[in-house]
Motif scaffolding. Structure first.
Motif, short mmCIF file in Angstrom:
data_model
loop_
_atom_site.label_atom_id
_atom_site.label_comp_id
_atom_site.label_asym_id
_atom_site.label_seq_id
_atom_site.Cartn_x
_atom_site.Cartn_y
_atom_site.Cartn_z
N UNK A 83 49.79 30.34 -76.39
CA UNK A 83 48.57 30.78 -77.08
C UNK A 83 48.40 32.29 -77.05
N UNK A 84 48.83 32.93 -75.97
CA UNK A 84 48.65 34.38 -75.85
C UNK A 84 49.80 35.16 -76.51
N UNK A 85 50.78 34.44 -77.06
CA UNK A 85 51.92 35.09 -77.69
C UNK A 85 53.10 35.26 -76.76
N UNK A 86 52.93 34.96 -75.49
CA UNK A 86 54.03 35.07 -74.53
C UNK A 86 54.97 33.87 -74.67
N UNK A 87 56.24 34.08 -74.31
CA UNK A 87 57.20 32.98 -74.33
C UNK A 87 56.95 32.07 -73.13
N UNK A 88 57.02 30.77 -73.38
CA UNK A 88 56.83 29.77 -72.33
C UNK A 88 58.12 28.96 -72.18
N UNK A 89 58.40 28.57 -70.94
CA UNK A 89 59.57 27.75 -70.64
C UNK A 89 59.10 26.39 -70.12
N UNK A 90 58.93 25.43 -71.01
CA UNK A 90 58.47 24.11 -70.56
C UNK A 90 59.63 23.23 -70.06
N UNK A 91 59.25 22.15 -69.40
CA UNK A 91 60.20 21.17 -68.89
C UNK A 91 59.82 19.80 -69.39
N UNK A 92 60.83 18.92 -69.47
CA UNK A 92 60.60 17.53 -69.87
C UNK A 92 61.38 16.62 -68.92
#
Length: 194
Positions: A83-92
Motif C-alpha cells: 500500500x505504501x509503494x514499498x516492495x513486499x516479500x510474502x510467503x505461501x
C-alpha cells in the motif's frame, strides 16, 4: 498432520503421503509455526502482516518463517508492491504438512501438542459463533478400530482437500480430528490425575 491445504490437486492422496523427518517434526512442534502455516495456506502473507495478525513481534515471526521456509513448509510468493509503494516479500504454504504422517512415538508430548494448541488459539480468537458443526463422541475401539476410523476420516478430508481450490470463493473453515483414549474413572491413572 496440520491443516494447510495443498495448492495443486489430482494425484492419489496415499501416493503423496510419507513419514515426517525429525527436522520436519521439530519445525511443526511450535503452535505459532502451525498457525503461520495455516494462515499462509489461505493467502500470501508478509512477515509484517503475520506479526500484525498474530500480535507477535516481527522479529519472532521472521525467525519462525525462516524455520518453515528452510524445512519446505513455506515458500516465497511473488514480490509485490504494498500500500505504501514499498516492495513486499510474502510467503505461501506449500501444502506439504498435510501429506506427512506422524507417528505418536516420534512426538515429544512433554511440551504439549502444537497442532492442538494452535487450534485452541484459533478457536478462541474466532469465538464460539464461528463453530459450523461439531461431533463429540465416546466409542469403545480396539487399536485396529482406531486405525480404521483414522483412515476413513482422513480419506474424506483428503477428498475435500484435493478439490479445495474449486471452493476458494467460500469462507475458510478450520478443524481438528483427534481421538484420545478416555481415562477410566475407576483406574489408578484417574486417581493420580485428580
Amino acid at each position: 498432520m496440520t491443516d494447510d491445504l495443498p495448492r495443486a490437486s489430482g494425484a492419489d492422496p496415499d501416493a503423496k503421503r510419507r513419514p515426517a523427518t525429525p527436522e520436519e517434526l521439530k519445525a511443526l512442534s511450535h503452535p505459532l509455526r502451525v498457525r503461520i502455516v495455516r494462515l499462509c495456506g489461505d493467502r500470501d502473507w508478509t512477515n509484517k502482516q503475520l506479526a500484525d495478525r498474530l500480535g507477535i513481534d516481527p522479529g519472532t515471526v521472521y525467525y519462525h518463517v525462516r524455520q518453515l521456509v528452510r524445512t519446505g513448509f513455506l515458500e516465497p510468493a511473488d514480490v509485490r508492491t504494498g500500500e505504501s509503494g514499498a516492495l513486499e516479500k510474502p510467503y505461501r504454504s506449500t501444502g506439504k504438512s498435510w501429506w506427512l504422517t506422524v507417528s505418536l512415538d516420534d512426538l515429544d508430548l512433554s511440551q504439549g501438542l502444537a497442532p492442538v494448541e494452535a487450534f485452541q488459539q484459533e478457536l478462541a480468537e474466532a469465538g464460539p459463533t464461528s463453530i459450523a458443526t461439531y461431533a463429540r463422541f465416546s466409542l469403545h475401539l480396539s487399536p485396529e478400530d482406531v486405525a480404521e476410523l483414522d483412515r476413513r476420516i482422513v480419506a474424506v478430508l483428503d477428498e475435500f482437500i484435493e478439490h479445495d481450490a474449486e471452493r476458494a470463493q467460500h469462507p475458510a473453515h478450520g478443524g481438528i480430528f483427534l481421538v484420545h483414549r478416555a481415562l477410566d474413572p475407576g483406574s489408578d491413572d484417574a486417581a493420580a490425575s485428580a
